[in-house]
Design a protein around this motif. Structure first.
Motif, short mmCIF file in Angstrom:
data_model
loop_
_atom_site.label_atom_id
_atom_site.label_comp_id
_atom_site.label_asym_id
_atom_site.label_seq_id
_atom_site.Cartn_x
_atom_site.Cartn_y
_atom_site.Cartn_z
N GLY A 253 0.82 -1.22 0.00
CA GLY A 253 0.00 0.00 0.00
C GLY A 253 0.85 1.26 0.00
O GLY A 253 0.35 2.36 -0.04
N ILE B 234 2.77 4.42 -1.15
CA ILE B 234 2.65 5.19 -2.40
C ILE B 234 3.84 6.13 -2.50
O ILE B 234 4.44 6.50 -1.50
CB ILE B 234 1.35 6.04 -2.41
CG1 ILE B 234 1.32 7.02 -1.23
CG2 ILE B 234 0.11 5.18 -2.41
CD1 ILE B 234 0.21 8.04 -1.34
N GLN C 55 1.02 4.67 -7.00
CA GLN C 55 0.92 3.55 -6.06
C GLN C 55 1.68 2.36 -6.60
O GLN C 55 2.04 2.31 -7.77
CB GLN C 55 -0.55 3.18 -5.86
CG GLN C 55 -1.12 2.51 -7.11
CD GLN C 55 -2.47 1.87 -6.89
OE1 GLN C 55 -3.22 2.20 -5.97
NE2 GLN C 55 -2.80 0.92 -7.75
#
Ligand code: SDX
Length: 394
Positions: free
Chosen positions: A3, A5, A377
């Motif tokens: 997750g 980024i 991302q």
């Protein structure tokens, strides 16, 4: 990390953004607003002067300070239509929910400052900035009065920023609340110390929303929502609740420290994503605690517990190895509680303090390259696969 980024703010995938407002050196515990050390500003400046510095980049000259203070004073009252919005909130509403909604509604009452056209919104910037600095305090006081079932108290032109806030919070129709000078100074210092802090969660939120071209009121309203989170602005409330629980359990702090080391509790007000040394704001606030309690002629068992927790943690390898030191929230809540600010208003006070930083960051984006933020991302989901008709599914 899953997750994770990379932050592309139009400067390519650098993972960071550029700003000239606040400098932090987390390893050395250094914090400067526009190059001025926080220790010197805490010693000699005021919240409104620091707000001018953060927003405009220079310490104000005498005439500039007079004009700026005058604009803030002149904008203290709110439109009577906004009273009716307040009256529509249930009494159980959280002040942060009310504050975020009311700040955004300023765009309805001052549409000329909230056109979402960058050039036009920047033309009104000076008035909008002063209006926001002034009204955030009035709206905060009104959210407290509304929740407490008390009549609203109008600001007074004879009072300074913090004295007026305490007046709007605590005065009654039959008598004005007159706080001790040291209490006013302590509140002013708490606001000054919170005025900006580089790219924290709520300030980055303001920049993100501003990058889409949204007006100042909408952008800071989003900042209030981000600050509401317990890991960010809600920590000062969590510190006082933690100290109260420790006090009520009869623990001198030792049991709590052991629980934190086992991962069963979090020592709220400790640790920081950037500071891997003592947060300079915590050091300053820790020093003024005694002064506030002396002014109030109060003994506060929570302060004694906080001092013991700090002493134990700073001499315990669990905390030292992880570079966990007191942050701004460790002492701010104890002082706010001592001057009579209710627990659920602590993060609202943080919002008032952080307003200059949010305003300055909005201005930096509005005057900047104009590119919308578009964080990238690392995709960690499923690879390509074909659709399955419902009839073919279980
Ligand atoms: C603010 O960004 C800003 O500038 C924010 C702020 C501002 O002015 O805007 O400074 C204001 O938000 C201050 C922080 C207020 N929050 C708290 O006081 C909540 C308690 N602190 C923690 O939740 C935590 O320290 C953070 C969220 C502040 C920072 O978390 P990090 O850097 O992501 O650290 P982490 O969660 O990765 O923890 C690293 C290790 C972990 O242990 P291990 O997995 O290595 O075994 O340290 C431990 C954590 O369990 N740890 C703590 C701890 N904080 C981290 N253990 C006990 N008590 C703590 N407070």
């Amino acid at each position: 990390k899953s997750g994770y980024i990379t932050y592309d703010e139009g400067y390519g995938n650098t993972g960071s953004c550029e700003s000239s407002i606040t400098f932090i050196n987390g390893e050395k515990g250094i914090l400067r607003y526009r190059g001025y050390p926080i220790e010197q500003l805490a010693e000699s400046s005021t919240f409104i002067e620091a707000a001018y510095l953060i927003i405009y980049g220079e310490l104000p000259q005498r005439r500039q300070m007079t004009e700026f203070s005058g604009r803030v004073l002149r904008n203290a009252r709110i439109d009577v239509g906004m009273h009716r919005i307040f009256e529509g909130f249930p009494h159980s509403s959280h002040p942060m929910a009310m504050l975020s909604a009311m700040l955004n509604s300023l765009g309805c009452y001052y549409p000329e400052m909230a056109t979402n056209n960058r050039e036009r919104d920047l033309e009104c910037f000076d008035e909008a900035a002063s209006l926001l600095l002034s009204k955030v305090r009035t709206l905060a006081a009104m959210s407290y009065r509304m929740k407490s079932g008390l009549p609203f108290v109008y600001p007074k032109h004879s009072m300074g920023y913090c004295q007026n806030f305490l007046h709007m919070l605590f005065s009654e129709p039959y008598h004005d609340y007159v706080p001790h000078d040291d209490v006013v100074k302590a509140l002013d210092l708490i606001l000054l110390l919170h005025a900006d802090h580089e790219q924290n969660c709520s300030t980055s939120t303001v920049r993100m929303v501003a990058s889409g071209g949204a007006n100042l009121f909408a952008s800071v309203s989003a900042g209030v929502c981000a600050l509401w989170g317990p890991l960010h602005g809600g920590a000062n409330m969590a510190v006082v609740s933690m100290l109260q629980k420790i006090h009520e359990s009869g623990d001198d702090g030792s049991r709590f420290i052991e629980a934190a080391k086992r991962g069963e509790a979090r020592l709220m007000g400790f640790g920081h994503r950037v500071y891997k040394n003592y947060d300079p704001r915590a050091r300053i606030l820790g020093e003024i605690c005694e002064k506030v309690f002396a002014a109030l002629n109060k003994k506060n068992p929570l302060l004694d517990i906080a001092r013991r927790l700090e002493e134990k943690a700073l001499n315990d390898s669990y905390f030292v190895d992880r570079k966990l030191y007191p942050n701004v929230d460790f002492y701010s809540g104890i002082i706010l509680e001592a001057i009579g600010i209710p627990l659920d208003m602590f993060t609202v006070i943080f919002s008032i303090g952080r307003m200059p930083g949010w305003i300055a960051n909005w201005k930096e984006i509005a005057e900047g390259t104009g590119r919308i933020h578009r964080p990238r991302q690392i995709y960690i989901g499923k690879n390509k696969r074909d659709y399955i008709m419902m009839k073919d599914r279980a």
